[in-house]
Design an enzyme around this catalytic site. Structure first.
Site, PDB file in Angstrom:
ATOM      1  CE  LYS A   1       0.902   1.387   4.414  1.00  0.00           C
ATOM      2  NZ  LYS A   1       1.524   2.679   4.805  1.00  0.00           N
TER       3      LYS A   1
ATOM      4  N   PRO B   1       9.800  -3.876   0.082  1.00  0.00           N
ATOM      5  CG  PRO B   1      10.876  -2.070  -0.937  1.00  0.00           C
ATOM      6  CD  PRO B   1       9.636  -2.910  -1.024  1.00  0.00           C
TER       7      PRO B   1
ATOM      8  CB  ALA C   1       9.805   0.780   2.783  1.00  0.00           C
ATOM      9  N   GLY C   2       7.289   1.854   4.941  1.00  0.00           N
ATOM     10  CA  GLY C   2       5.987   2.541   4.908  1.00  0.00           C
ATOM     11  C   GLY C   2       5.099   2.022   3.800  1.00  0.00           C
TER      12      GLY C   2
ATOM     13  CB  SER D   1       0.224  -4.217   7.403  1.00  0.00           C
ATOM     14  OG  SER D   1       0.859  -3.493   8.427  1.00  0.00           O
TER      15      SER D   1
ATOM     16  CG  ASP E   1      -0.525   0.409   7.625  1.00  0.00           C
ATOM     17  OD1 ASP E   1      -1.135   1.480   7.765  1.00  0.00           O
ATOM     18  OD2 ASP E   1       0.720   0.325   7.619  1.00  0.00           O
TER      19      ASP E   1
HETATM   20  O1  C5P Z   1       0.223  -0.080  13.339  1.00  0.00           O
HETATM   21  P1  C5P Z   1       1.689  -0.355  13.402  1.00  0.00           P
HETATM   22  O2  C5P Z   1       2.009  -1.752  13.784  1.00  0.00           O
HETATM   23  O3  C5P Z   1       2.445   0.130  12.211  1.00  0.00           O
HETATM   24  O4  C5P Z   1       2.209   0.545  14.627  1.00  0.00           O
HETATM   25  C1  C5P Z   1       3.545   0.597  15.068  1.00  0.00           C
HETATM   26  C2  C5P Z   1       3.667   1.592  16.216  1.00  0.00           C
HETATM   27  O5  C5P Z   1       3.348   2.917  15.753  1.00  0.00           O
HETATM   28  C3  C5P Z   1       2.733   1.390  17.388  1.00  0.00           C
HETATM   29  O6  C5P Z   1       3.273   0.497  18.326  1.00  0.00           O
HETATM   30  C4  C5P Z   1       2.604   2.799  17.975  1.00  0.00           C
HETATM   31  O7  C5P Z   1       3.738   3.143  18.725  1.00  0.00           O
HETATM   32  C5  C5P Z   1       2.617   3.660  16.735  1.00  0.00           C
HETATM   33  N1  C5P Z   1       1.245   3.930  16.238  1.00  0.00           N
HETATM   34  C6  C5P Z   1       0.491   4.963  16.809  1.00  0.00           C
HETATM   35  N2  C5P Z   1      -0.773   5.221  16.341  1.00  0.00           N
HETATM   36  C7  C5P Z   1      -1.285   4.502  15.302  1.00  0.00           C
HETATM   37  C8  C5P Z   1      -0.534   3.491  14.701  1.00  0.00           C
HETATM   38  C9  C5P Z   1       0.732   3.221  15.194  1.00  0.00           C
HETATM   39  O8  C5P Z   1       0.953   5.625  17.721  1.00  0.00           O
HETATM   40  N3  C5P Z   1      -2.515   4.781  14.859  1.00  0.00           N
END
Ligand code: C5P
Length: 298
Positions: free
Chosen positions: A16, A99, A102-103, A108, A141
């Site tokens: 994504k 990758p 990488a965002g 996910s 995500d």
């Molecule tokens: O959703 P993801 O696994 O990418 O999240 C990684 C980290 O990013 C979380 O543990 C949290 O610290 C931060 N995060 C957040 N708010 C979100 C999504 C992620 O603060 N909505």
């Protein structure tokens, strides 16, 4: 309704990108409320899942993704096996093409694919709305990537979505630096740059703006750009070079480190790739997806 119970399924786990992303504010839990426009890309990992007697095995090819038990695909498989009463186990093989750090939602998307694949082995015992529920527990995500939608506005922690009909598929150039960006670190930098209690203001999103890539580009950027470019000046320089290739849209994707450029034609995209070169970064050519994500296939 009865469902066939295959012993082995394969599924593509698409990447994504975020075409705009606003971090609305930090909540008391430490998590952040979001508002983002997700787009699905053709670039994909490949996941195959085979039924086994018990337990979960995961082999990863093509990238170092760390300890297997922490892998989101592993955690997704466990969630589905737990929800279906542990009647069998799975042997998973993941071929990484997206990758990491990488965002681009690679981990996910692997998780979303694992939810669907393991559920297919269980004869689709878990209804779709519960799969989306499990997805939301795995990360912000994952619900979009499990929904299959090629384009969606999402908010909250990504668990609220509005499907948007995608404009015709556009050629994409992904610029992938040699370093990744940690998502929690990016949120921390963003919080440091904002006054406590600062809100993101009022907005009215106009449905017409979502009809073309140019209209979407005008909806604005990614809130992670300022803090992440501040910490990584080389990434800001790269972003400026990407903007100079005159894409329809150029953004940091998610919390980075990949940049995404969308182009009018493959010719424009390939000319941009030549201009940027590949000295300190990798370039990946892909496209936005106009069709929904595929279901698992036997
Ligand atoms: O959703 P993801 O696994 O990418 O999240 C990684 C980290 O990013 C979380 O543990 C949290 O610290 C931060 N995060 C957040 N708010 C979100 C999504 C992620 O603060 N909505």
């Amino acid at each position: 309704m009865t469902h066939a119970m295959p012993d082995r399924v394969a599924i593509a786990a698409h990447a994504k990108a975020n075409l705009f992303l606003r971090v609305l504010g930090r909540e008391t839990s430490g998590y952040h409320g979001l508002e983002t426009l997700f787009v699905l890309l053709e670039l994909a990992d490949e996941l195959t899942v085979e039924r086994s007697a018990a337990g979960i095995e995961l082999a990863v090819d093509g990238a170092d993704t760390g300890p297997v038990e922490d892998n989101l695909a592993y955690r997704a498989a466990r969630a589905v096996l737990d929800a279906t009463g542990q009647r069998f186990g799975v042997r998973m093989r993941l071929v990484k093409r997206i990758p990491v750090s990488a965002g681009l939602g690679g981990g996910s998307s692997d998780a979303a694919a694992a939810l669907h694949a393991v559920n297919a082995l269980a004869g689709s015992a878990i209804p779709r709305n519960e799969i989306l529920q499990l997805a939301a527990r795995l990360g912000s995500d994952v619900p979009f990537l499990a929904s299959g939608a090629p384009l969606a506005l999402a908010w909250g922690h990504g668990e609220r979505m509005f499907r948007v009909p995608p404009p015709a598929a556009a050629p994409v150039l992904l610029v992938v630096p040699s370093f990744g960006v940690s998502t929690p670190k990016a949120y921390e930098l963003l919080d440091q740059g904002r006054a406590a209690g600062q809100t993101r203001g009022t907005v009215v999103l106009d449905a017409d703006a979502f009809g073309t890539w140019g209209g979407i580009a005008r909806l604005g950027g990614n809130d992670f750009e300022i803090p992440v470019f501040g910490k990584e000046p080389a990434l800001r320089a790269l972003y400026e070079k990407l903007c100079a290739t005159r894409p329809l849209l150029a953004r940091l994707s998610g919390s980075g480190s990949a940049l995404i450029g969308l182009y009018r034609s493959e010719r424009d995209r390939d000319a941009a790739a030549l201009e940027l070169g590949e000295r300190d970064h990798r370039l990946l050519r892909t496209a936005t997806r106009a069709a929904p994500a595929p279901a698992p296939a036997a």
